[in-house]
Enzyme design. Structure first.
Site, PDB file in Angstrom:
ATOM      1  N   ASN A  82      22.553  -6.701 -16.132  1.00  0.00           N
ATOM      2  CA  ASN A  82      20.701  -7.284 -15.549  1.00  0.00           C
ATOM      3  C   ASN A  82      19.763  -7.550 -14.395  1.00  0.00           C
ATOM      4  OD1 ASN A  82      17.705  -8.382 -15.961  1.00  0.00           O
ATOM      5  ND2 ASN A  82      17.955  -9.517 -16.876  1.00  0.00           N
ATOM      6  N   TRP A  83      19.731  -5.815 -13.792  1.00  0.00           N
ATOM      7  CA  TRP A  83      18.980  -6.228 -12.787  1.00  0.00           C
ATOM      8  C   TRP A  83      18.247  -6.914 -12.365  1.00  0.00           C
ATOM      9  CZ3 TRP A  83      20.072  -0.270 -11.612  1.00  0.00           C
ATOM     10  CH2 TRP A  83      21.240   0.854 -11.758  1.00  0.00           C
ATOM     11  N   LYS A  84      17.505  -7.418 -12.817  1.00  0.00           N
ATOM     12  CA  LYS A  84      16.677  -7.728 -12.538  1.00  0.00           C
ATOM     13  C   LYS A  84      15.435  -7.049 -12.046  1.00  0.00           C
ATOM     14  CE  LYS A  84      19.133 -12.165 -13.985  1.00  0.00           C
ATOM     15  NZ  LYS A  84      19.413 -13.606 -12.831  1.00  0.00           N
ATOM     16  N   HIS A  93      14.770 -14.010 -21.737  1.00  0.00           N
ATOM     17  CA  HIS A  93      15.109 -14.577 -20.671  1.00  0.00           C
ATOM     18  C   HIS A  93      14.526 -15.942 -20.137  1.00  0.00           C
ATOM     19  CE1 HIS A  93      16.883 -14.471 -16.881  1.00  0.00           C
ATOM     20  NE2 HIS A  93      18.297 -13.908 -17.312  1.00  0.00           N
ATOM     21  N   GLU A 145      14.131 -15.752 -16.809  1.00  0.00           N
ATOM     22  CA  GLU A 145      12.998 -16.261 -16.101  1.00  0.00           C
ATOM     23  C   GLU A 145      11.597 -15.896 -16.784  1.00  0.00           C
ATOM     24  OE1 GLU A 145      15.679 -13.602 -13.881  1.00  0.00           O
ATOM     25  OE2 GLU A 145      17.020 -15.244 -13.616  1.00  0.00           O
ATOM     26  N   GLU A 197      22.558 -18.327 -21.839  1.00  0.00           N
ATOM     27  CA  GLU A 197      22.621 -18.242 -20.689  1.00  0.00           C
ATOM     28  C   GLU A 197      22.148 -19.691 -20.416  1.00  0.00           C
ATOM     29  OE1 GLU A 197      22.092 -14.117 -18.963  1.00  0.00           O
ATOM     30  OE2 GLU A 197      19.842 -15.184 -18.803  1.00  0.00           O
ATOM     31  N   GLY A 239      22.031 -17.656 -11.154  1.00  0.00           N
ATOM     32  CA  GLY A 239      21.968 -17.577  -9.821  1.00  0.00           C
ATOM     33  C   GLY A 239      22.432 -18.787  -9.130  1.00  0.00           C
ATOM     34  N   SER A 290      26.060 -16.705 -14.025  1.00  0.00           N
ATOM     35  CA  SER A 290      27.341 -16.720 -12.328  1.00  0.00           C
ATOM     36  C   SER A 290      28.392 -16.056 -13.043  1.00  0.00           C
ATOM     37  CB  SER A 290      27.200 -18.089 -11.751  1.00  0.00           C
ATOM     38  OG  SER A 290      25.504 -18.757 -10.751  1.00  0.00           O
ATOM     39  N   GLY A 306      23.897 -10.985 -13.747  1.00  0.00           N
ATOM     40  CA  GLY A 306      23.039 -10.597 -12.347  1.00  0.00           C
ATOM     41  C   GLY A 306      24.128 -10.345 -11.393  1.00  0.00           C
ATOM     42  N   GLY A 307      23.802 -11.321 -10.628  1.00  0.00           N
ATOM     43  CA  GLY A 307      23.889 -10.733  -9.761  1.00  0.00           C
ATOM     44  C   GLY A 307      25.527  -9.940  -9.405  1.00  0.00           C
TER      45      GLY A 307
HETATM   46  P1  13P Z   1      23.354 -14.532 -12.624  1.00  0.00           P
HETATM   47  O1  13P Z   1      24.579 -13.678 -12.857  1.00  0.00           O
HETATM   48  O2  13P Z   1      23.339 -13.577 -11.229  1.00  0.00           O
HETATM   49  O3  13P Z   1      23.379 -15.735 -12.586  1.00  0.00           O
HETATM   50  O4  13P Z   1      21.982 -14.102 -13.734  1.00  0.00           O
HETATM   51  C1  13P Z   1      22.763 -14.105 -14.454  1.00  0.00           C
HETATM   52  C2  13P Z   1      21.088 -13.700 -15.541  1.00  0.00           C
HETATM   53  O5  13P Z   1      20.294 -14.772 -15.633  1.00  0.00           O
HETATM   54  C3  13P Z   1      21.399 -12.836 -16.523  1.00  0.00           C
HETATM   55  O6  13P Z   1      20.725 -12.279 -17.110  1.00  0.00           O
END
Ligand code: 13P
Length: 253
Positions: free
Chosen positions: A9-11, A95, A97, A167, A173, A214, A235-236
C-alpha cells in the site's frame, strides 16, 4: 492451501514516473514467484501507467479506495468500474487512515465492498483496533464490529472473492509490529467470526487474512509462519523494491 498474498500500500507516495520505476524494478525481483500473489496499490493518478508497465507480469494492481456509486454528480470520487478500467483487479477498503481522517464508517465499507464485488474487483477489507481500544481490552469487540458490519450481507461467493486485512492502528507506521502471537490471536478470532457467519464447510478456511502494521523483511517470516496469517499488507517497506521483494520471498518459505 491458502496462497500467500503480499500487497504494497503506497499510500500518498510516488509520482507517476517514480511509480513506474518502482514496479519496473519489482517486476525483475519477484518474477517467477508463483506461489505468492503480489499486489501493488499506487495512487489513483499512477494506476494506468503502472498497469501498462506491468503488462504480462504476475503482479496485480489495487486501488487504495473507491466510491460506491457508479457515476454521476460526485465530484472527486472514483467508481469501481473506473478502477477496473485503469487496470486494477483489487481495491483496499476501510483502511484505518480512511476511517481516521476521511470519515470512513462500517456502513461505507460495506457499500464499497459490494460495489467493488459487483464490478469484479477483489476487496481487501481492513479492520483493526486503536491503541486505546487494546489498552482497555476492547480489541476483540472493535475487530468484530469492523468485520461483521463491513461484510454484512455479502454472499458466500462474495466473501470467497474477498480478502481481510488485520491492521492494528498502533502498529501502522510506528515501527511497532504486533508480535506473531498477537497477530495470530486476532487472525484466529477473525476466522472464527467468518466461520460463524458462513456456515458452509471450508468457507472460513479458504478466506485469506493479511496482517499489516510495520511489516519489514526482518519481521515478515515470523508473522507469516503463523497458521492464520496468510499474507501482509505493507506500507513503508513497500516503497522500495528490494525490501518489498524480500517480504515476498519471506512468504515463499
Ligand atoms: P506500515 O507498513 O508503514 O506500518 O503501514 C501499514 C499499512 O497501513 C498498510 O496498509
Amino acid at each position: 492451501m491458502r496462497t500467500p498474498i503480499i500487497a504494497g500500500n503506497w499510500k500518498l507516495n510516488k509520482t507517476i514516473s517514480e511509480a513506474v520505476d518502482l514496479v519496473s524494478q519489482l517486476r525483475l525481483l519477484v518474477e517467477g514467484t508463483n506461489e505468492v500473489e503480489v499486489i501493488v496499490a499506487p495512487t489513483f493518478t499512477a494506476l494506468s501507467a503502472v498497469s501498462k508497465t506491468l503488462e504480462g507480469s504476475s503482479i496485480s494492481i489495487a486501488a487504495q479506495d473507491l466510491y460506491w456509486e457508479e457515476k454521476g454528480a460526485f465530484t472527486g470520487e472514483v467508481s469501481a468500474s473506473l478502477i477496473v478500467d485503469s487496470g486494477c483487479s483489487h481495491v483496499i477498503i476501510g483502511h484505518s487512515e480512511r476511517r481516521q481522517y476521511f470519515g470512513e464508517t462500517n456502513q461505507s465499507v460495506n457499500w464499497k465492498a459490494k460495489s467493488a464485488l459487483n464490478a469484479g474487483l477483489i476487496p481487501i477489507i481492513c479492520v483493526g483496533e486503536m491503541l486505546e481500544d487494546r489498552e482497555v481490552g476492547k480489541t476483540e469487540q472493535v475487530v468484530k464490529d469492523h468485520l461483521v458490519n463491513g461484510i454484512a450481507n455479502l454472499t458466500e461467493e462474495q466473501i470467497l472473492n474477498s480478502v481481510v486485512a488485520y491492521e492494528p492502528v498502533w502498529a501502522i507506521g510506528t515501527g511497532k509490529t504486533a508480535t506473531p502471537d498477537q497477530a495470530q490471536e486476532v487472525h484466529a478470532l477473525i476466522r472464527s467470526v467468518l466461520a460463524d457467519t458462513y456456515s458452509s464447510a471450508n468457507v472460513a478456511d479458504r478466506i485469506r487474512i493479511q496482517y499489516g502494521g510495520s511489516v519489514t523483511p526482518a519481521s515478515a517470516a515470523a508473522l507469516l509462519s503463523q497458521p492464520d496469517v496468510d499474507g501482509a499488507l505493507v506500507g513503508g517497506a513497500s516503497l522500495e523494491a528490494e525490501s518489498f521483494a524480500d517480504i515476498v520471498k519471506a512468504a515463499q518459505q
